[in-house]
Design a protein around this motif. Structure first.
Motif, PDB file in Angstrom:
ATOM      1  N   ARG A 119       0.702  -1.354  -0.597  1.00  0.00           N
ATOM      2  CA  ARG A 119      -0.125   0.434  -0.181  1.00  0.00           C
ATOM      3  C   ARG A 119       1.145   1.089   0.009  1.00  0.00           C
ATOM      4  NH1 ARG A 119      -4.962  -1.334   0.366  1.00  0.00           N
ATOM      5  NH2 ARG A 119      -5.402  -3.324   1.427  1.00  0.00           N
ATOM      6  N   TRP A 124      -3.561   3.357  -0.755  1.00  0.00           N
ATOM      7  CA  TRP A 124      -4.134   3.198  -1.853  1.00  0.00           C
ATOM      8  C   TRP A 124      -3.633   1.746  -1.982  1.00  0.00           C
ATOM      9  CZ3 TRP A 124      -2.793   7.598  -4.474  1.00  0.00           C
ATOM     10  CH2 TRP A 124      -3.582   9.144  -3.885  1.00  0.00           C
ATOM     11  N   GLU A 125      -3.875   0.949  -2.970  1.00  0.00           N
ATOM     12  CA  GLU A 125      -3.945  -0.365  -3.438  1.00  0.00           C
ATOM     13  C   GLU A 125      -1.653  -0.183  -4.537  1.00  0.00           C
ATOM     14  OE1 GLU A 125      -2.141  -3.300  -5.923  1.00  0.00           O
ATOM     15  OE2 GLU A 125      -3.774  -2.068  -6.520  1.00  0.00           O
ATOM     16  N   ALA A 129      -2.773   2.125  -7.796  1.00  0.00           N
ATOM     17  CA  ALA A 129      -2.038   3.377  -7.680  1.00  0.00           C
ATOM     18  C   ALA A 129      -0.896   3.522  -8.312  1.00  0.00           C
ATOM     19  CB  ALA A 129      -1.411   4.105  -6.417  1.00  0.00           C
ATOM     20  N   HIS A 173      -8.949  -0.813  -3.850  1.00  0.00           N
ATOM     21  CA  HIS A 173      -7.913  -1.127  -2.927  1.00  0.00           C
ATOM     22  C   HIS A 173      -8.408  -2.053  -2.060  1.00  0.00           C
ATOM     23  CE1 HIS A 173      -6.977   1.979  -4.919  1.00  0.00           C
ATOM     24  NE2 HIS A 173      -8.096   2.557  -4.564  1.00  0.00           N
ATOM     25  N   ARG A 175      -9.525  -3.841   0.470  1.00  0.00           N
ATOM     26  CA  ARG A 175     -10.478  -3.111   1.947  1.00  0.00           C
ATOM     27  C   ARG A 175     -10.734  -4.213   2.615  1.00  0.00           C
ATOM     28  NH1 ARG A 175     -10.090   2.863  -0.101  1.00  0.00           N
ATOM     29  NH2 ARG A 175      -8.245   3.266   0.724  1.00  0.00           N
ATOM     30  N   TYR A 179      -6.998 -10.026  -1.081  1.00  0.00           N
ATOM     31  CA  TYR A 179      -6.034  -9.623  -2.231  1.00  0.00           C
ATOM     32  C   TYR A 179      -6.015 -10.471  -2.931  1.00  0.00           C
ATOM     33  CZ  TYR A 179      -1.937  -7.809  -4.052  1.00  0.00           C
ATOM     34  OH  TYR A 179      -0.813  -7.275  -5.693  1.00  0.00           O
ATOM     35  N   THR A 309     -10.311  10.194  -5.034  1.00  0.00           N
ATOM     36  CA  THR A 309      -9.358   9.739  -4.684  1.00  0.00           C
ATOM     37  C   THR A 309      -8.457  10.850  -4.270  1.00  0.00           C
ATOM     38  OG1 THR A 309     -10.708   8.240  -5.205  1.00  0.00           O
ATOM     39  CG2 THR A 309      -8.057   7.671  -4.596  1.00  0.00           C
TER      40      THR A 309
END
Length: 311
Positions: A119, A124-125, A129, A173, A175, A179, A309
């Protein structure tokens, strides 16, 4: 119904072949990630055709070495190096603030692929990003320079990996969901195509063409997070021509076609592979473009989400 665009070039064409006879003297280009993989060969072909080329790179030492190599092979001394870390919004803003004069070609080539969960300081991932939000800030920050060029082109280097995932607006992202590196990469590559669709709608009046592309399978540093076994498994699953490797010179061919070929004058908002416009994806193959990647409503939504964002 628009006609699908084809060219005399194909899977095996090289960047130099695509630009043979094309004169880019007086034109200025930026290539992100211009010091590795297909970025090097994209920059080399543009410089070989006479353009001034700025390598926008994370590692200046690699950029300087690449610039010296391109100058030596092309004889074009107008190969410059600038610092750019797409995962760092402050770095992107510094780059756009420092740019002076028109910009004719912007090749958004840099990317992170299948990285372990990481992150940014904003939470942000990393792949989204870098691959989308960093380039979004870069292109929108250079909009004035692109508009001033008259007939500017922006190139979004996407991937057949966009077929792995649409943009999951409810959880971009990761959350809430677990993942998964390839889903994260695929989503970011879909975002690259959607950006081209919406930028075309917004900027057509500014004479700015924005297209996306799949360069092909090329062994480069992009795969540093992926084991050889994983790569072979993915290639076997792809089957057919999608499993064939290209050289970096072949991988850069579609990028320079979209960036500089007169064959694509006035063309915008499309997705290319193997030097021609891709058709719709056929289920079970790695060819073509997903309908969700060209969806104008998703493209408009992504643009607004990106603006929100980035604040």
């Amino acid at each position: 119904m628009t006609t699908r665009i084809t060219t005399p070039f194909g899977f095996a064409s090289t960047a130099a072949e695509v630009l043979d006879g094309v004169d880019l003297t007086g034109r200025r280009a930026v290539v992100t990630g211009g010091a590795s993989g297909i970025g090097i060969e994209t920059a080399r072909a543009l410089a070989g055709a006479g353009a001034e080329v700025t390598l926008a790179v994370r590692r200046r030492d690699a950029g300087e070495r690449t610039a010296e190599d391109i100058i030596a092979t092309t004889g074009n001394k107008q190969v410059l190096v600038a610092d750019l870390d797409l995962a760092d919004q402050a770095s992107v803003r510094r780059f756009t603030a420092a740019w002076e004069g028109p910009l004719h070609m912007l090749v958004n080539n840099a990317a992170v692929m299948a990285a372990p969960e990481t992150r940014t300081p904003e939470g942000w991932e990393l792949q989204f990003a870098t691959n989308h939000l960093g380039h979004f800030t870069l292109v929108t920050g250079l909009h004035g320079a692109l508009a001033a060029a008259g007939g500017a082109r922006v190139v979004s280097v996407s991937s057949s990996a966009h077929l792995r995932s649409p943009v999951v607006f409810d959880d971009i992202h990761f959350r809430e969901r677990a993942y998964e590196p390839w889903s994260a990469y695929g989503q970011s590559k879909t975002a690259n195509v959607l950006f081209a669709v919406e930028a075309t709608r917004r900027w057509a009046g500014d004479g700015i063409a924005v297209n996306a592309l799949m360069p092909g399978s090329i062994r480069t540093n992009l795969q540093r997070h992926v084991s050889d076994e994983e790569i072979e498994r993915l290639r076997a699953a792809a089957g057919g021509g999608a499993s064939q490797w290209k050289t970096p010179e072949q991988g850069a061919a579609t990028s320079v076609l979209v960036a500089a070929s007169p064959l694509l004058d006035g063309v915008s908002g499309r997705y290319f592979e193997d030097c021609e416009e891709a058709g719709p994806n056929r289920p079970g193959t790695r060819y073509g473009v997903a309908a969700y990647a060209l969806d104008p409503e998703a493209a408009e939504r992504l643009w607004q989400v990106s603006v929100d964002t980035l604040g």
